[in-house]
Design an enzyme around this catalytic site. Structure first.
Site, PDB file in Angstrom:
ATOM      1  N   SER A  35      35.147  33.427  51.257  1.00 59.95           N
ATOM      2  CA  SER A  35      34.541  33.339  49.933  1.00 59.95           C
ATOM      3  C   SER A  35      33.123  32.836  50.086  1.00 59.95           C
ATOM      4  O   SER A  35      32.794  32.166  51.070  1.00 59.95           O
ATOM      5  CB  SER A  35      35.355  32.349  49.087  1.00 59.95           C
ATOM      6  OG  SER A  35      34.685  32.066  47.886  1.00 59.95           O
ATOM      7  N   LYS A  96      39.004  49.302  43.624  1.00 59.97           N
ATOM      8  CA  LYS A  96      38.410  50.378  42.856  1.00 59.97           C
ATOM      9  C   LYS A  96      37.267  49.834  42.011  1.00 59.97           C
ATOM     10  O   LYS A  96      37.335  48.661  41.628  1.00 59.97           O
ATOM     11  CB  LYS A  96      39.421  51.098  41.962  1.00 59.97           C
ATOM     12  CG  LYS A  96      40.515  50.279  41.281  1.00 59.97           C
ATOM     13  CD  LYS A  96      40.218  49.146  40.364  1.00 59.97           C
ATOM     14  CE  LYS A  96      39.498  49.309  39.103  1.00 59.97           C
ATOM     15  NZ  LYS A  96      39.445  48.087  38.279  1.00 59.97           N
TER      16      LYS A  96
HETATM   17  N1  LIG Z   1      43.779  46.635  41.075  1.00 57.64           N
HETATM   18  C1  LIG Z   1      43.772  45.904  39.970  1.00 57.64           C
HETATM   19  O1  LIG Z   1      44.787  45.777  39.276  1.00 57.64           O
HETATM   20  C2  LIG Z   1      42.534  45.197  39.588  1.00 57.64           C
HETATM   21  C3  LIG Z   1      42.570  44.266  38.542  1.00 57.64           C
HETATM   22  C4  LIG Z   1      41.408  43.552  38.255  1.00 57.64           C
HETATM   23  C5  LIG Z   1      40.254  43.815  38.971  1.00 57.64           C
HETATM   24  N2  LIG Z   1      40.234  44.746  39.952  1.00 57.64           N
HETATM   25  C6  LIG Z   1      39.043  45.017  40.740  1.00 57.64           C
HETATM   26  O2  LIG Z   1      38.912  43.930  41.651  1.00 57.64           O
HETATM   27  C7  LIG Z   1      37.558  43.588  41.841  1.00 57.64           C
HETATM   28  C8  LIG Z   1      37.329  42.119  41.511  1.00 57.64           C
HETATM   29  O3  LIG Z   1      37.772  41.865  40.205  1.00 57.64           O
HETATM   30  P1  LIG Z   1      38.258  40.396  39.770  1.00 57.64           P
HETATM   31  O4  LIG Z   1      38.810  40.521  38.408  1.00 57.64           O
HETATM   32  O5  LIG Z   1      39.093  39.786  40.824  1.00 57.64           O
HETATM   33  O6  LIG Z   1      36.850  39.657  39.689  1.00 57.64           O
HETATM   34  P2  LIG Z   1      36.530  38.098  39.703  1.00 57.64           P
HETATM   35  O7  LIG Z   1      37.729  37.285  39.403  1.00 57.64           O
HETATM   36  O8  LIG Z   1      35.312  37.929  38.890  1.00 57.64           O
HETATM   37  O9  LIG Z   1      36.205  37.813  41.255  1.00 57.64           O
HETATM   38  C9  LIG Z   1      35.321  38.552  41.978  1.00 57.64           C
HETATM   39  C10 LIG Z   1      34.855  37.853  43.233  1.00 57.64           C
HETATM   40  O10 LIG Z   1      33.599  38.438  43.555  1.00 57.64           O
HETATM   41  C11 LIG Z   1      32.767  37.478  44.194  1.00 57.64           C
HETATM   42  N3  LIG Z   1      31.424  37.356  43.583  1.00 57.64           N
HETATM   43  C12 LIG Z   1      30.275  37.584  44.245  1.00 57.64           C
HETATM   44  N4  LIG Z   1      29.210  37.377  43.452  1.00 57.64           N
HETATM   45  C13 LIG Z   1      29.689  37.012  42.248  1.00 57.64           C
HETATM   46  C14 LIG Z   1      29.082  36.683  41.024  1.00 57.64           C
HETATM   47  N5  LIG Z   1      27.753  36.696  40.856  1.00 57.64           N
HETATM   48  N6  LIG Z   1      29.861  36.355  39.994  1.00 57.64           N
HETATM   49  C15 LIG Z   1      31.206  36.344  40.124  1.00 57.64           C
HETATM   50  N7  LIG Z   1      31.841  36.669  41.280  1.00 57.64           N
HETATM   51  C16 LIG Z   1      31.094  36.996  42.340  1.00 57.64           C
HETATM   52  C17 LIG Z   1      33.490  36.181  44.111  1.00 57.64           C
HETATM   53  O11 LIG Z   1      34.092  36.049  45.385  1.00 57.64           O
HETATM   54  P3  LIG Z   1      33.838  34.812  46.373  1.00 57.64           P
HETATM   55  O12 LIG Z   1      35.154  34.171  46.444  1.00 57.64           O
HETATM   56  O13 LIG Z   1      33.374  35.441  47.593  1.00 57.64           O
HETATM   57  O14 LIG Z   1      32.792  33.950  45.781  1.00 57.64           O
HETATM   58  C18 LIG Z   1      34.561  36.362  43.077  1.00 57.64           C
HETATM   59  O15 LIG Z   1      35.673  35.571  43.328  1.00 57.64           O
HETATM   60  C19 LIG Z   1      36.771  44.578  40.971  1.00 57.64           C
HETATM   61  O16 LIG Z   1      36.424  45.655  41.769  1.00 57.64           O
HETATM   62  C20 LIG Z   1      37.773  45.040  39.931  1.00 57.64           C
HETATM   63  O17 LIG Z   1      37.502  46.347  39.450  1.00 57.64           O
HETATM   64  C21 LIG Z   1      41.362  45.422  40.269  1.00 57.64           C
END
Ligand SMILES: NC(=O)c1ccc[n+]([C@@H]2O[C@H](COP(=O)([O-])OP(=O)(O)OC[C@H]3O[C@@H](n4cnc5c(N)ncnc54)[C@H](OP(=O)(O)O)[C@@H]3O)[C@@H](O)[C@H]2O)c1
Length: 327
Positions: A35, A96
């Site tokens: 992370s 995705k």
């Molecule tokens: N397959 C599914 O069911 C599903 C469901 C939801 C989302 N998704 C996909 O999964 C991916 C992530 O979604 P999520 O909902 O897990 O997102 P999230 O909770 O916002 O987390 C994304 C991660 O990205 C990193 N990051 C880097 N720069 C950032 C910034 N400026 N602000 C916030 N985060 C930042 C962080 O990782 P670090 O720990 O490295 O800081 C954060 O933990 C997306 O591509 C989304 O389309 C898939």
């Protein structure tokens, strides 16, 4: 089967859920996580019993024990991070959309091909039992020639900040890339590339799609699809052929049931999902790695590329362009 050591990068919401399903696969070892925030990495490692945690993604890519990396970061980071992982000889499962646009996806596929490394977009619905069952029924001609698909994906995200990944254009926000990809996937997987697309969107003041509808037209079929961040809804999918219909109940992309309608008679099939459903895509990755395949036969590189080309077309029609991007 041998054990497979995983690394996970980008420890947000989806990474937590994925790690829970990984724990259900006996051969999967969650070896390392990384992370940008060391405390988040520590907490995640403790919660999921992970052997190593790192505060840079590079450190994880350099860990020689990691065989496959799951990339769960924000949309614009998918391709740069996947490229780096491949350059370090890792197999990659990437969330995705695989890339923000088709140009990016092509660059990634080229590298995976030249390095002969496994790469797959984490389009988990493709591997879910209800969808597999749908494909099988269509294959067996239970529906006859397909004529019509209707699918939606919406939730009320209006309480999220404008800086959130849903709404920030620098994070490639917008409903299409985040959730519209699911209905699009359904139509594409069942009907292929359309001969015509008509798309229209309600954009936020910063130019990302808050809600959008799109119609795909084929020689003998149409798909009417919709996605939105502005309201909740009962998400169902309808697949109609000349001889029968399949109804995937709410929420269709992760359902454990399907209803088949033939000659006015409805039958229900149960399709149990293991864990939250990510389990099934993990099994597909393992099967590919064990058998030395660089791409899944179920969700191929060509499929990811064509899906991204369709999203480019839809975005062009709706005027959705991300900073620094030309599509
Ligand atoms: N397959 C599914 O069911 C599903 C469901 C939801 C989302 N998704 C996909 O999964 C991916 C992530 O979604 P999520 O909902 O897990 O997102 P999230 O909770 O916002 O987390 C994304 C991660 O990205 C990193 N990051 C880097 N720069 C950032 C910034 N400026 N602000 C916030 N985060 C930042 C962080 O990782 P670090 O720990 O490295 O800081 C954060 O933990 C997306 O591509 C989304 O389309 C898939």
């Amino acid at each position: 089967m041998r054990n497979i050591k995983w690394g996970v990068v980008g420890l947000g919401n989806i990474a937590q859920k994925f790690a829970e399903d990984l724990a259900l696969v006996p051969e999967a070892v969650l070896w390392a996580v990384a992370s940008s925030d060391i405390e988040r990495a520590e907490e995640f490692a403790q919660k999921h019993n992970v052997t190593y945690h790192y505060n840079t993604y590079l450190a994880l890519f350099e860990d020689p024990n990691v065989e496959v990396v799951y990339i769960a970061s924000l949309h614009p980071d998918h391709v740069p991070m996947a490229l780096q992982a491949l350059q370090h000889g890792k197999a990659v499962l990437c969330e995705k959309p695989l890339g923000v646009n088709a140009k990016q996806v092509q660059e990634l596929l080229d590298l995976a091909q030249s390095r002969t490394l496994f790469l797959m977009e984490a389009l988990w619905t493709r591997f879910n039992p209800a969808f597999e069952q749908t494909l099988q029924l269509i294959e067996e001609d239970a529906l006859g020639p397909l004529r019509y698909i209707n699918a939606t994906f919406s939730f009320n995200g209006l309480d999220r900040s404008l800086d959130s990944r849903l709404f920030n254009p620098t994070k490639a926000g917008g409903a299409l890339l985040d959730i519209g990809i699911y209905p699009l996937f359904l139509a594409y997987q069942l009907l292929g590339m359309p001969k015509d697309i008509k798309a229209s969107a309600v954009l936020t003041p910063r130019g990302v799609d808050l809600q959008l509808g799109f119609v795909l037209t084929y020689d003998t079929a149409q798909a009417i699809l919709y996605a939105s961040f502005s309201h909740d809804e009962d998400m169902r999918a309808t697949i109609c052929g000349e001889k029968g219909e399949i109804y995937l109940p709410s929420r269709w992309h992760e359902t454990d049931q399907l209803h088949l309608m033939q000659s006015g008679k409805k039958t229900t099939r149960n399709c149990p999902v293991t864990g939250r459903g990510y389990y099934h895509e993990i099994i597909e990755v393992h099967n590919c790695l064990i058998s030395g395949q660089v791409e899944s036969k179920k969700w191929t590189w060509k499929n990811s590329l064509e899906l991204s080309q369709l999203m480019d077309q839809i975005r062009q029609q709706c005027g959705i362009v991300y900073p620094g991007e030309t599509i």
